[in-house]
Design a protein around this motif. Structure first.
Motif, mmCIF file in Angstrom:
data_model
loop_
_atom_site.group_PDB
_atom_site.id
_atom_site.type_symbol
_atom_site.label_atom_id
_atom_site.label_comp_id
_atom_site.label_asym_id
_atom_site.label_seq_id
_atom_site.Cartn_x
_atom_site.Cartn_y
_atom_site.Cartn_z
ATOM 1 N N GLY A 84 64.149 7.145 80.724
ATOM 2 C CA GLY A 84 64.777 8.334 80.171
ATOM 3 C C GLY A 84 66.115 8.660 80.798
ATOM 4 N N LEU A 87 70.196 6.434 78.348
ATOM 5 C CA LEU A 87 69.963 6.240 76.922
ATOM 6 C C LEU A 87 70.253 4.801 76.519
ATOM 7 C CD1 LEU A 87 70.882 8.699 74.095
ATOM 8 C CD2 LEU A 87 71.419 6.281 73.841
ATOM 9 N N ALA A 109 61.646 9.763 74.692
ATOM 10 C CA ALA A 109 62.949 10.305 74.308
ATOM 11 C C ALA A 109 63.193 11.602 75.072
ATOM 12 C CB ALA A 109 63.014 10.561 72.810
ATOM 13 N N VAL A 110 64.448 11.835 75.428
ATOM 14 C CA VAL A 110 64.790 13.052 76.163
ATOM 15 C C VAL A 110 65.479 14.075 75.271
ATOM 16 C CG1 VAL A 110 64.918 11.859 78.377
ATOM 17 C CG2 VAL A 110 66.969 12.031 76.953
ATOM 18 N N SER A 111 65.743 13.721 74.023
ATOM 19 C CA SER A 111 66.360 14.642 73.077
ATOM 20 C C SER A 111 66.026 14.182 71.667
ATOM 21 C CB SER A 111 67.883 14.675 73.262
ATOM 22 O OG SER A 111 68.461 13.437 72.887
ATOM 23 N N SER A 112 66.243 15.069 70.698
ATOM 24 C CA SER A 112 65.961 14.702 69.305
ATOM 25 C C SER A 112 66.892 13.591 68.845
ATOM 26 C CB SER A 112 66.102 15.928 68.401
ATOM 27 O OG SER A 112 67.398 16.506 68.513
ATOM 28 N N GLU A 113 68.158 13.610 69.322
ATOM 29 C CA GLU A 113 69.098 12.552 68.957
ATOM 30 C C GLU A 113 68.639 11.204 69.505
ATOM 31 O OE1 GLU A 113 69.906 15.389 70.379
ATOM 32 O OE2 GLU A 113 71.022 16.462 68.821
ATOM 33 N N HIS A 114 68.209 11.207 70.754
ATOM 34 C CA HIS A 114 67.679 9.991 71.382
ATOM 35 C C HIS A 114 66.480 9.478 70.587
ATOM 36 C CE1 HIS A 114 65.912 8.104 75.330
ATOM 37 N NE2 HIS A 114 66.251 7.192 74.452
ATOM 38 N N ARG A 116 65.728 9.964 67.419
ATOM 39 C CA ARG A 116 66.107 9.415 66.110
ATOM 40 C C ARG A 116 66.652 7.993 66.246
ATOM 41 N NH1 ARG A 116 67.880 14.763 64.977
ATOM 42 N NH2 ARG A 116 70.028 14.264 65.586
ATOM 43 N N TYR A 128 58.120 12.973 73.411
ATOM 44 C CA TYR A 128 59.049 13.866 74.101
ATOM 45 C C TYR A 128 58.278 14.580 75.213
ATOM 46 C CZ TYR A 128 61.745 13.142 69.791
ATOM 47 O OH TYR A 128 62.418 12.587 68.726
ATOM 48 N N GLU A 130 58.876 16.024 78.164
ATOM 49 C CA GLU A 130 59.341 17.296 78.705
ATOM 50 C C GLU A 130 59.200 18.406 77.673
ATOM 51 O OE1 GLU A 130 61.035 14.487 79.022
ATOM 52 O OE2 GLU A 130 61.195 14.148 81.191
ATOM 53 N N SER A 131 59.651 18.141 76.439
ATOM 54 C CA SER A 131 59.566 19.143 75.382
ATOM 55 C C SER A 131 58.118 19.480 75.060
ATOM 56 C CB SER A 131 60.278 18.627 74.130
ATOM 57 O OG SER A 131 60.113 19.515 73.049
#
Length: 225
Positions: A84, A87, A109-114, A116, A128, A130-131
């Motif tokens: 993570g 990227l 993934a660390v973000s929604s962009e990552h 996708r 995800y 952390e989320s």
């Protein structure tokens, strides 16, 4: 040639874990403890030293497709990309696994962009941590819920203390499914084994109940006094 740190196990349907940060190391150590066939791959020397002798482990750079081929990555049924912090490395490793034809690829993934990007290049499952952990804790601190697991499409399973209107009554009498749209799956009484619920199951104030249903309905149900 990747440096071998511990003898590689048999890998008929094993799990390959790439990256031994908090996420990857937790998965690898849990699988190993459960007796699953697992092999961890890490390029950071400090982490390799930390986990050497504790896990089946190979020191290698998984962004290099030749390194993955040399350690036999194509023989694994499942691969978990736990990277993570970078990227670029996460995407490269996932792409390498896709090229090898890995049947099941789980990627952090660390973000929604990552996420996708990982999905577009072929990851079968994107998580995800952390989320997801933050959302889970938010649900737990907001009411009577003691555990919260979102399964899929807002279907959720929770462990909680029973509202007052259930205490002392059978499930047929309290009729929570019709009144609140949630299903009581089972009841755990102190000192007793978990029991699957029936209409005749009587709920005490000291019991814990396990319920399933839509997340919003469970939130409202858990907010009952």
């Amino acid at each position: 040639m990747p440096e071998r740190v511990k003898k590689e196990p048999e890998r008929d349907a094993g799990v390959l874990v790439l990256g031994l940060g908090r996420f990857g190391s937790s998965i690898a150590s849990t699988l190993d403890r459960l007796g699953r066939d697992v092999l961890a791959v890490e390029r950071n020397e400090v982490r390799v030293a930390q986990w050497s002798g504790r896990l089946p482990l190979v020191q290698a750079d998984a962004t290099n497709p030749e390194a993955l081929e040399q350690l036999g990555a194509k023989d694994f049924a499942v691969a978990v990309v736990g990277i993570g912090s970078s990227l670029e490395a996460s995407v490269l490793v996932t792409a390498n696994l896709v090229d090898l034809g890995t049947p099941q690829i789980w990627a952090k993934a660390v973000s929604s962009e990552h996420g996708r990007i990982l999905e577009r290049i072929g990851a079968h499952h994107v998580v995800y941590p952390e989320s997801d952990a933050g959302a889970r804790v938010a649900h737990l601190v907001s009411g009577k819920m003691l555990d919260y697991i979102e399964v899929e499409d807002d279907f959720t399973i929770v462990k909680m203390r029973p509202p007052q209107e259930m205490q002392g009554f059978t499930l047929a009498q309290s009729d929570v499914r019709r009144r609140y749209g949630v299903t009581v799956i089972g009841v755990k009484s102190p000192g007793l084994d978990f029991q699957y619920a029936t209409p005749e199951t009587r709920v005490a104030s000291s019991d814990l109940i396990v319920c399933g249903g839509h997340a919003d309905l469970l939130e409202r149900f858990a907010a009952r006094p």
